[in-house]
Design an enzyme around this catalytic site. Sequence first.
Site, PDB file in Angstrom:
ATOM      1  N   LYS A 142      38.634   0.195 -57.250  1.00 14.37           N
ATOM      2  CA  LYS A 142      39.336  -0.777 -58.093  1.00 14.37           C
ATOM      3  C   LYS A 142      40.323  -1.538 -57.220  1.00 14.37           C
ATOM      4  O   LYS A 142      41.231  -0.937 -56.629  1.00 14.37           O
ATOM      5  CB  LYS A 142      40.096  -0.070 -59.223  1.00 14.37           C
ATOM      6  CG  LYS A 142      40.525  -1.006 -60.338  1.00 14.37           C
ATOM      7  CD  LYS A 142      39.337  -1.488 -61.147  1.00 14.37           C
ATOM      8  CE  LYS A 142      39.778  -2.128 -62.457  1.00 14.37           C
ATOM      9  NZ  LYS A 142      38.604  -2.598 -63.237  1.00 14.37           N
ATOM     10  N   THR A 194      35.629   2.527 -62.142  1.00 14.61           N
ATOM     11  CA  THR A 194      36.778   1.894 -61.498  1.00 14.61           C
ATOM     12  C   THR A 194      37.938   1.752 -62.475  1.00 14.61           C
ATOM     13  O   THR A 194      39.093   1.771 -62.060  1.00 14.61           O
ATOM     14  CB  THR A 194      36.395   0.520 -60.925  1.00 14.61           C
ATOM     15  OG1 THR A 194      36.037  -0.366 -61.976  1.00 14.61           O
ATOM     16  CG2 THR A 194      35.242   0.652 -59.932  1.00 14.61           C
ATOM     17  N   ARG A 199      59.260 -22.919 -24.626  1.00 11.10           N
ATOM     18  CA  ARG A 199      58.619 -23.379 -25.850  1.00 11.10           C
ATOM     19  C   ARG A 199      59.145 -22.595 -27.044  1.00 11.10           C
ATOM     20  O   ARG A 199      59.703 -21.500 -26.906  1.00 11.10           O
ATOM     21  CB  ARG A 199      57.102 -23.218 -25.772  1.00 11.10           C
ATOM     22  CG  ARG A 199      56.653 -21.759 -25.702  1.00 11.10           C
ATOM     23  CD  ARG A 199      55.159 -21.608 -25.878  1.00 11.10           C
ATOM     24  NE  ARG A 199      54.756 -20.195 -25.784  1.00 11.10           N
ATOM     25  CZ  ARG A 199      53.551 -19.740 -26.118  1.00 11.10           C
ATOM     26  NH1 ARG A 199      52.614 -20.567 -26.540  1.00 11.10           N
ATOM     27  NH2 ARG A 199      53.277 -18.448 -26.009  1.00 11.10           N
ATOM     28  N   GLN A 248      50.435 -12.650 -26.066  1.00 15.09           N
ATOM     29  CA  GLN A 248      49.741 -11.387 -25.792  1.00 15.09           C
ATOM     30  C   GLN A 248      50.700 -10.362 -25.185  1.00 15.09           C
ATOM     31  O   GLN A 248      50.696  -9.177 -25.569  1.00 15.09           O
ATOM     32  CB  GLN A 248      48.555 -11.622 -24.837  1.00 15.09           C
ATOM     33  CG  GLN A 248      47.395 -12.399 -25.450  1.00 15.09           C
ATOM     34  CD  GLN A 248      47.506 -13.893 -25.263  1.00 15.09           C
ATOM     35  OE1 GLN A 248      48.604 -14.442 -25.140  1.00 15.09           O
ATOM     36  NE2 GLN A 248      46.362 -14.576 -25.238  1.00 15.09           N
ATOM     37  N   HIS A 284      52.228 -23.017 -34.234  1.00 12.86           N
ATOM     38  CA  HIS A 284      52.558 -23.972 -33.178  1.00 12.86           C
ATOM     39  C   HIS A 284      53.651 -24.950 -33.615  1.00 12.86           C
ATOM     40  O   HIS A 284      53.663 -25.444 -34.748  1.00 12.86           O
ATOM     41  CB  HIS A 284      51.314 -24.755 -32.775  1.00 12.86           C
ATOM     42  CG  HIS A 284      50.235 -23.908 -32.191  1.00 12.86           C
ATOM     43  ND1 HIS A 284      50.374 -23.252 -30.994  1.00 12.86           N
ATOM     44  CD2 HIS A 284      48.991 -23.597 -32.644  1.00 12.86           C
ATOM     45  CE1 HIS A 284      49.270 -22.585 -30.721  1.00 12.86           C
ATOM     46  NE2 HIS A 284      48.417 -22.777 -31.709  1.00 12.86           N
TER      47      HIS A 284
END
Length: 300
Positions: free
Chosen positions: A12, A57, A175, A221, A249
């Site tokens: 469910k 369910t 950045r 990363q 971005h």
Amino acid sequence: MAIVLGSNQYGKAETRLVRFVRDSPRHQITDLNVTTALRGDFSAAYLDGDQSAVLPTDTQKNSAYVWAKTHAVDPIEEYGLSLARHFVEDVEPVEAARIEIEQFGWTRVVAQDGEHDHTWIRSGQEVRTAAVTVEAGGEHVVQGLKDLVVLKSTGSAFKDFLTDEYTTLRPTDDRVMATSLVARWRVSGDRLEGIDWNAMYVGVRAVMLERFANLHSLALQQTLWHMGRAAIEAYPQIAEVRLKAPNKHHFLVDFSAFDLENDGEVFHADDRPYGLIEATVERDDGPPSGDAWRFSAGLA
């Protein structure tokens, strides 16, 4: 050519429940979205339509409601473990159960004399999550969060990357780095004993955000690696951390047409397309995660 039924499960999805504790004038609220899934020998239902081994369910939904009444829902990990154990131990055809939980935050309204006892507002976008698996091979809790939007305006670079004839991106030493973080960390087997789940959630969240903020990042990363590593170093119970980070971005607006300088002050934010960075950080002596079922439904 033989055609056979492969792995299967049923349950469910997204049972919404809100539990209030009213045993004092200051009420407590826990707001959950609960998904259940069961595994066992249900092949007759698929192959022949025989439902004799199938727990409906709708019954799973009702069980989630009853467990919220008869068992503590805070912390959500203990609630999920208890409900999963019920399905495995009390429903004979069920061999394994997975409970996925999302918890939505609420903040008390502040009145003239302090926090209000029974009025709240929804707080933020962040959602706390838990996925609990109980099966013959062991028990696993995957604690986590999603939709945690975090941004820093400096301290991030991206340069010296591979290029080809289609590359237009310019390298940068400075950045904006932003993401809507999904993070999951797994605890299994004997390491489940005695955990303060609420404290672990707060603590893991804190150490990962500290790494995001203070690491001078050369790539998203690298940031994910250090965030996962920090969580495992802080909590020896954690076997692995899985992170998913869409790169939100931010691009510097070109003011040259207006004879103005833009010294890293005004950006336009693009929601798509976006880079999607994912990583798994593992304790090399940790208990294995087992089959991929535990990390299905968005947990991979």
